[in-house]
Design a protein around this motif. Structure first.
Motif, PDB file in Angstrom:
ATOM      1  N   ALA A  38      -9.109  -4.659  -3.935  1.00  0.00           N
ATOM      2  CA  ALA A  38      -9.189  -4.173  -3.873  1.00  0.00           C
ATOM      3  C   ALA A  38      -7.381  -4.330  -4.760  1.00  0.00           C
ATOM      4  CB  ALA A  38      -8.975  -3.571  -2.601  1.00  0.00           C
ATOM      5  N   ALA A  89     -11.442  10.795  -6.654  1.00  0.00           N
ATOM      6  CA  ALA A  89     -11.371  10.287  -7.869  1.00  0.00           C
ATOM      7  C   ALA A  89     -10.930  10.978  -9.306  1.00  0.00           C
ATOM      8  CB  ALA A  89     -11.837   8.586  -8.278  1.00  0.00           C
ATOM      9  N   THR A 144     -15.710  12.137  -4.108  1.00  0.00           N
ATOM     10  CA  THR A 144     -14.179  11.366  -3.065  1.00  0.00           C
ATOM     11  C   THR A 144     -13.658  10.959  -3.624  1.00  0.00           C
ATOM     12  OG1 THR A 144     -15.235   9.664  -4.236  1.00  0.00           O
ATOM     13  CG2 THR A 144     -16.371   9.819  -1.643  1.00  0.00           C
ATOM     14  N   ASN A 191      -4.927  -1.094  -4.560  1.00  0.00           N
ATOM     15  CA  ASN A 191      -5.292  -0.454  -6.240  1.00  0.00           C
ATOM     16  C   ASN A 191      -6.061   0.643  -5.813  1.00  0.00           C
ATOM     17  OD1 ASN A 191      -7.814  -0.948  -5.629  1.00  0.00           O
ATOM     18  ND2 ASN A 191      -8.472  -2.500  -7.459  1.00  0.00           N
ATOM     19  N   ARG A 192      -5.430   1.302  -4.469  1.00  0.00           N
ATOM     20  CA  ARG A 192      -5.883   2.905  -4.201  1.00  0.00           C
ATOM     21  C   ARG A 192      -4.719   3.136  -3.610  1.00  0.00           C
ATOM     22  NH1 ARG A 192      -8.632   6.388  -7.471  1.00  0.00           N
ATOM     23  NH2 ARG A 192     -10.289   4.694  -7.918  1.00  0.00           N
ATOM     24  N   ASN A 193      -4.862   4.848  -2.794  1.00  0.00           N
ATOM     25  CA  ASN A 193      -4.183   4.932  -1.897  1.00  0.00           C
ATOM     26  C   ASN A 193      -3.927   5.458  -0.394  1.00  0.00           C
ATOM     27  OD1 ASN A 193      -5.533   6.900  -2.486  1.00  0.00           O
ATOM     28  ND2 ASN A 193      -3.822   8.940  -2.522  1.00  0.00           N
ATOM     29  N   THR A 225       0.740  -1.302  -0.382  1.00  0.00           N
ATOM     30  CA  THR A 225       0.346  -0.024   0.324  1.00  0.00           C
ATOM     31  C   THR A 225       0.989   1.291   0.008  1.00  0.00           C
ATOM     32  OG1 THR A 225      -0.256   0.947   2.149  1.00  0.00           O
ATOM     33  CG2 THR A 225      -1.260  -1.302   1.946  1.00  0.00           C
TER      34      THR A 225
END
Lengths: 410, 70
Positions: free
Chosen positions: A44, B69, B67, A81-83, A16
């Protein structure tokens, strides 16, 4: 089975932007199991496999593979896949708070404090005695009833004899300063309703309330069904196979409470819909493009349905009077509707993984629901209020259920 | 212009993904706290809503995605 005794298993890490976290895993464990055990959502992460022989990591669809299956891998890198920090809301490192009466705990609840300023989510496992649970329920019921029911009004309350109605009646009994008059009503006509009557009678006696018992014949008449005809549950199961009686059951409860309210000359009725129930209902609604139905107070024709337990989790409700809750669970039928299973399962998953969040969802939906309340119109063919146009085939089927008065042969 | 965060902080945060950390608590110690139900209920049943951005920037920037994106 692959012999893995002599070779080293690949290291598994979640990568992450907040850091790289090693995950433990056994030879026979699949990647999806390792993710599940560590509460990492499978959707994710992207799995990249680093070959032992060198070279670039390669993207690998491998959720179904056990660690032993990764013959040529030195490492499995699961890129988030998201910070965001997926572990920010982990509840495992909770602090325990003892009950005010150690040794008498009846339940426990994970409270989570979300602090935007520090960016932290702190979890507390609160052990709760029945007295603490009752204090919580009384406070929440008091908040809602004071806001939704005028002082001195008559309030018709649906009871089942289970833990919810016991907690609700207790909460209402603590509202002496608000001066409302409580009129409990219980319905008969299906076995688990009937089983609750003696418990409801005992409860009402305890609270000094007069219980109205609506017999099966009267319940049928709410829908215009002759009193001496086939039982409701048999009619329902014959016409709507594989569906859940709760849908018809909750309609009957509303119609029965509305009738009792009209007889008393009051518009106010209340049921034991709790936090999980209200989010479930409105999650279903927004999922299908409907705006939230007004809560904790909902005007339906000439009655106002009040939901005093709307911010009360079932776990805390059950802690008020543990014995009553168990008896209620023992009398349950299984639910088969996929949708009802889906929406409740989503609610419990949210509540368990993010315990500080469900109430926020409930409060947000409540605000939204009251801005432009849903309007219900009287349906002449059905004889009660509905929100939407009832499709003709469904209306016919429902009417067939009501009119199928002749007992089945054999 | 990037004045708010020093280059040193930015680059050390950027490199976090390559550092081994303990995001999952291991060997959880039994910690205790003291708090009454009224205090717990205050943040459960009446706590502040959590904005999407720490400073609530979505009010200004949110028309494209509240949010954040891209």
């Amino acid at each position: 089975m692959t012999d893995t005794s002599s070779r080293e298993l690949p290291k598994v890490s979640v990568v992450t932007s907040h850091g790289r976290q090693l995950l433990s895993g056994g030879a026979d464990e699949r990647l999806i199991d390792i993710l599940g055990r560590n509460h990492v959502p499978w959707s994710a992460v992207a799995a990249y496999v680093v070959p032992k022989s060198g070279g670039d990591p390669r993207l690998s669809p491998s959720l179904d593979r056990t660690l032993a299956d990764f013959d040529d891998a030195s490492e499995i890198l699961l890129y988030f896949n998201r910070n965001v920090n997926p572990f920010n809301f982990s509840i495992e490192n909770f602090k325990t708070i003892e009950s005010d009466n150690p040794g008498s705990e009846a339940t426990e609840y994970v409270y989570q404090r979300l602090d935007n300023e520090t960016g932290l989510a702190e979890s507390f496992l609160k052990k709760l005695s029945p007295e603490e649970c009752r204090q919580i329920i009384a406070d929440r019921v008091g908040d809602t009833v004071r806001a939704a029911v005028p002082q001195g009004a008559d309030l018709v309350v649906g009871v089942s004899g289970g833990g919810d109605s016991n907690a609700l009646l207790y909460g209402l009994s603590q509202l002496a300063d608000h001066g409302i008059r409580v009129h409990p009503v219980i319905l008969k006509g299906i076995p688990d309703w009937d089983a609750g009557v003696p418990r409801a009678e005992a409860l009402c006696e305890k609270y000094g309330l007069e219980l109205t018992v609506m017999e099966a014949e009267e319940v049928k008449q709410l829908l215009g069904i002759p009193a001496d005809s086939v039982d409701l549950i048999d009619r329902f199961e014959r016409e709507f196979q594989g569906d859940d009686f709760e849908f018809l059951g909750t309609l009957l409860i509303r119609l029965a409470l509305s009738k009792a309210a009209r007889d008393l000359g009051t518009p106010y009725i209340a049921t034991g819909v709790n936090l999980e129930d209200i989010v479930c209902e409105n999650l279903y609604r927004v999922t299908t493009g409907l705006k939230p139905a007004s809560f904790p107070s909902r005007k339906i024709g000439d009655v106002t349905l009040v939901l005093p337990l709307w911010l009360c989790p079932k776990r805390i409700i059950d802690g008020c009077f543990p014995k009553y809750s168990l008896e209620n669970y023992d009398a349950r039928y299984p639910c088969f509707s996929l949708g009802r299973n889906l929406y409740y399962s989503v609610v419990y998953a949210m509540q368990s993984q993010f315990p500080g969040y469900l109430e926020q969802v409930a409060r947000g939906l409540s605000q939204l629901s009251q801005q432009d309340p849903v309007e219900y119109t009287y349906n002449e063919q059905l004889g009660f209020h509905v929100e939407r146009t009832v499709p003709f085939p469904l209306l016919r089927k429902f009417q067939k259920m009501l009119s199928g008065a002749q007992p089945a042969v054999g | 212009m990037r004045e708010a965060v020093s280059t040193a902080v930015q680059s050390s945060n950027f490199n976090l993904k390559n550092e081994l950390v303990e995001l999952i608590p291991s060997g959880v110690a039994a910690e205790r706290a003291v708090m009454g139900v009224r205090e717990l209920e205050a943040f459960r049943a009446a706590g502040s809503f959590v904005p999407a951005s720490k400073h609530g920037l979505e009010v200004i920037t949110g028309a494209s995605c509240e949010t954040g994106a891209q």
